[in-house]
Design a protein around this motif. Structure first.
Motif, short mmCIF file in Angstrom:
data_model
loop_
_atom_site.label_atom_id
_atom_site.label_comp_id
_atom_site.label_asym_id
_atom_site.label_seq_id
_atom_site.Cartn_x
_atom_site.Cartn_y
_atom_site.Cartn_z
N ALA A 1 0.86 -1.18 0.00
CA ALA A 1 0.00 0.00 0.00
C ALA A 1 0.90 1.23 0.00
O ALA A 1 1.76 1.38 0.88
CB ALA A 1 -0.89 -0.01 1.23
N PHE A 2 0.68 2.11 -0.98
CA PHE A 2 1.56 3.26 -1.14
C PHE A 2 0.91 4.52 -0.58
O PHE A 2 -0.22 4.86 -0.91
CB PHE A 2 1.92 3.45 -2.62
N HIS A 3 1.67 5.20 0.28
CA HIS A 3 1.27 6.47 0.88
C HIS A 3 2.45 7.43 0.73
O HIS A 3 3.54 7.04 0.31
CB HIS A 3 0.96 6.27 2.37
N SER A 4 2.23 8.72 1.10
CA SER A 4 3.34 9.63 1.24
C SER A 4 3.17 10.37 2.58
O SER A 4 2.03 10.60 3.00
CB SER A 4 3.40 10.61 0.06
N GLN A 5 4.23 10.67 3.34
CA GLN A 5 5.59 10.57 2.93
C GLN A 5 6.45 10.07 4.09
O GLN A 5 5.91 9.86 5.17
CB GLN A 5 6.09 11.94 2.43
N GLY A 6 7.76 9.95 3.94
CA GLY A 6 8.62 9.55 5.06
C GLY A 6 9.75 8.60 4.71
O GLY A 6 10.63 8.36 5.53
N GLU A 7 9.71 8.00 3.49
CA GLU A 7 10.74 7.02 3.10
C GLU A 7 10.85 5.89 4.12
O GLU A 7 11.95 5.50 4.52
CB GLU A 7 12.10 7.71 2.87
N VAL A 8 9.70 5.42 4.59
CA VAL A 8 9.70 4.30 5.53
C VAL A 8 8.77 3.18 5.05
O VAL A 8 7.85 3.41 4.25
CB VAL A 8 9.28 4.70 6.97
N ILE A 9 9.02 1.99 5.58
CA ILE A 9 8.25 0.79 5.25
C ILE A 9 7.72 0.19 6.55
O ILE A 9 8.50 -0.13 7.45
CB ILE A 9 9.13 -0.24 4.49
N PHE A 10 6.39 0.06 6.64
CA PHE A 10 5.76 -0.58 7.79
C PHE A 10 5.34 -1.99 7.39
O PHE A 10 4.85 -2.20 6.28
CB PHE A 10 4.54 0.22 8.24
N TYR A 11 5.51 -2.93 8.28
CA TYR A 11 5.29 -4.34 7.91
C TYR A 11 4.46 -5.12 8.91
O TYR A 11 4.05 -6.24 8.61
CB TYR A 11 6.64 -5.06 7.74
N ASP A 12 4.24 -4.58 10.13
CA ASP A 12 3.61 -5.45 11.13
C ASP A 12 2.25 -4.94 11.59
O ASP A 12 1.94 -3.76 11.51
CB ASP A 12 4.55 -5.68 12.32
N PHE A 13 1.42 -5.91 12.01
CA PHE A 13 0.17 -5.59 12.69
C PHE A 13 -0.22 -6.77 13.57
O PHE A 13 -0.86 -7.73 13.12
CB PHE A 13 -0.95 -5.27 11.70
N GLY A 14 0.19 -6.69 14.82
CA GLY A 14 -0.25 -7.66 15.81
C GLY A 14 0.18 -9.09 15.56
O GLY A 14 1.12 -9.37 14.81
N LYS A 15 -0.56 -9.99 16.18
CA LYS A 15 -0.12 -11.40 16.28
C LYS A 15 -0.19 -12.15 14.96
O LYS A 15 0.45 -13.19 14.81
CB LYS A 15 -0.93 -12.12 17.35
N ASN A 16 -0.94 -11.66 14.02
CA ASN A 16 -1.05 -12.38 12.74
C ASN A 16 0.00 -11.96 11.71
O ASN A 16 -0.04 -12.43 10.57
CB ASN A 16 -2.44 -12.21 12.14
N THR A 17 0.92 -11.09 12.11
CA THR A 17 1.98 -10.70 11.18
C THR A 17 2.81 -11.94 10.82
O THR A 17 3.33 -12.60 11.71
CB THR A 17 2.91 -9.64 11.82
N PRO A 18 2.92 -12.29 9.53
CA PRO A 18 3.69 -13.48 9.16
C PRO A 18 5.16 -13.33 9.60
O PRO A 18 5.70 -12.22 9.54
CB PRO A 18 3.59 -13.52 7.63
N PRO A 19 5.76 -14.43 10.04
CA PRO A 19 7.15 -14.35 10.52
C PRO A 19 8.12 -13.82 9.46
O PRO A 19 9.13 -13.22 9.80
CB PRO A 19 7.50 -15.80 10.89
N CYS A 20 7.80 -14.04 8.17
CA CYS A 20 8.71 -13.62 7.11
C CYS A 20 8.62 -12.13 6.80
O CYS A 20 9.43 -11.59 6.03
CB CYS A 20 8.43 -14.42 5.83
N SER A 21 7.64 -11.42 7.38
CA SER A 21 7.37 -10.03 6.98
C SER A 21 8.55 -9.08 7.21
O SER A 21 8.84 -8.23 6.36
CB SER A 21 6.15 -9.49 7.72
N LEU A 22 9.20 -9.23 8.36
CA LEU A 22 10.30 -8.31 8.66
C LEU A 22 11.43 -8.47 7.65
O LEU A 22 11.96 -7.48 7.12
CB LEU A 22 10.83 -8.57 10.08
#
Ligand SMILES: [Zn+2]
Length: 280
Positions: free
Chosen positions: A187-208
């Motif tokens: 999902a693309f937003h602006s701005q900050g040059e950052v990448i968010f990957y997690d949301f709680g307990k269902n975040t897949p282990p490979c996401s980071l």
């Protein structure tokens, strides 16, 4: 696609989608309509059994993300037609294995409001609901935080709506994801040059690890959101409901809306990451 010199209004978006649809291997369509009856356009290319999803302009002031996704779609089509590479990679075998679906503008009404009335600094949809606070993922907790911050009703930003998925733009996205097999979503937003990957307990282990690969390809930083940036978002819902990796990519640096002059350097920096995302 010529170098854009003005922000992408609805006519421009329609024209670009129409042009992309002329490539014989591309599919264009609509996944639904906004509150004001504008189409939420889609572009697809490559395999359909397994696909990656890119979506932009959830927020009115963030129309630069629409330009980025349209440019990438165009670059892919040109490369497939001419048998050329992008960022040193041949897209044809990648897309044969795993296709790509792009929703360049999730919130066309919000973009129209912002372009017509820049002084409003409009992020929400036409009903004053922030699409990225309207997804059914930690919605109640987020609603409480909104109220504590004085956001109690419709407005330009951060009002999550009367209930989760109350807005047609939100429902169009969840329906799209339920009807297709997307292995991951950006999902693309602006701005900050950052990448968010997690949301709680269902975040897949490979996401980071995947987020780190995207960061390495773009020079962006991997980060964890806080406060009113937690919950209610598309990536949160995708992770929580589908239990697959999803990422929020905050493109560029500066104050929203990022000026059109920023488009070219932002795109150039992002293109290797967009290619890399196809084979995560
Ligand atoms: Zn945003």
């Amino acid at each position: 696609m010529e170098r854009p010199t003005v922000p992408p209004d609805y006519d421009y978006l329609k024209k670009e989608i129409h042009r992309l649809g002329k490539f014989p291997f591309a599919f264009t369509g609509s996944i639904g309509c906004s509150v004001c009856n504008r189409q939420i356009f889609s572009f697809s290319v490559g395999a359909v059994k397994e696909r990656v999803l890119f979506a932009g302009a959830f927020h009115g002031m963030e129309w630069i993300t629409t330009l980025i996704l349209l440019r990438f779609a165009n670059r892919l089509c040109q490369a497939l037609q001419d048998n050329t590479k992008i960022a040193g990679e041949d897209p044809a075998p990648l897309l044969k294995k795993r296709g790509l679906c792009i929703i360049p503008c999730v919130n066309p009404d919000g973009v129209a409001i912002q372009l017509n009335c820049p002084e409003k600094r409009w992020q929400a949809n036409a009903r004053g609901v922030d699409i990225n606070h309207n997804f059914n993922a930690g919605w109640c907790e987020l609603r409480q935080l909104e109220i504590e911050s004085g956001i109690t009703g419709p407005g330009p930003t951060r009002y999550g709506g009367p209930c989760p998925e109350s807005e047609p733009e939100t429902a169009a996205m969840t329906q799209l994801c339920r009807q297709n097999c997307f292995c991951q979503a950006l999902a693309f937003h602006s701005q900050g040059e950052v990448i968010f990957y997690d949301f709680g307990k269902n975040t897949p282990p490979c996401s980071l690890e995947m987020a780190q690969i995207l960061a390495d390809a773009s020079g962006y930083q991997v980060s964890a959101p806080e406060g009113l940036a937690v919950g209610g978002g598309f990536k949160d819902w995708f992770i929580d409901c589908l239990r697959r990796p999803a990422f929020t990519i905050e493109v560029g640096l500066g104050e929203n809306p990022l000026p059109i002059e920023q488009f070219e350097p932002i795109y150039q920096q992002l293109e290797p990451m967009l290619m890399r995302a196809l084979r995560l």
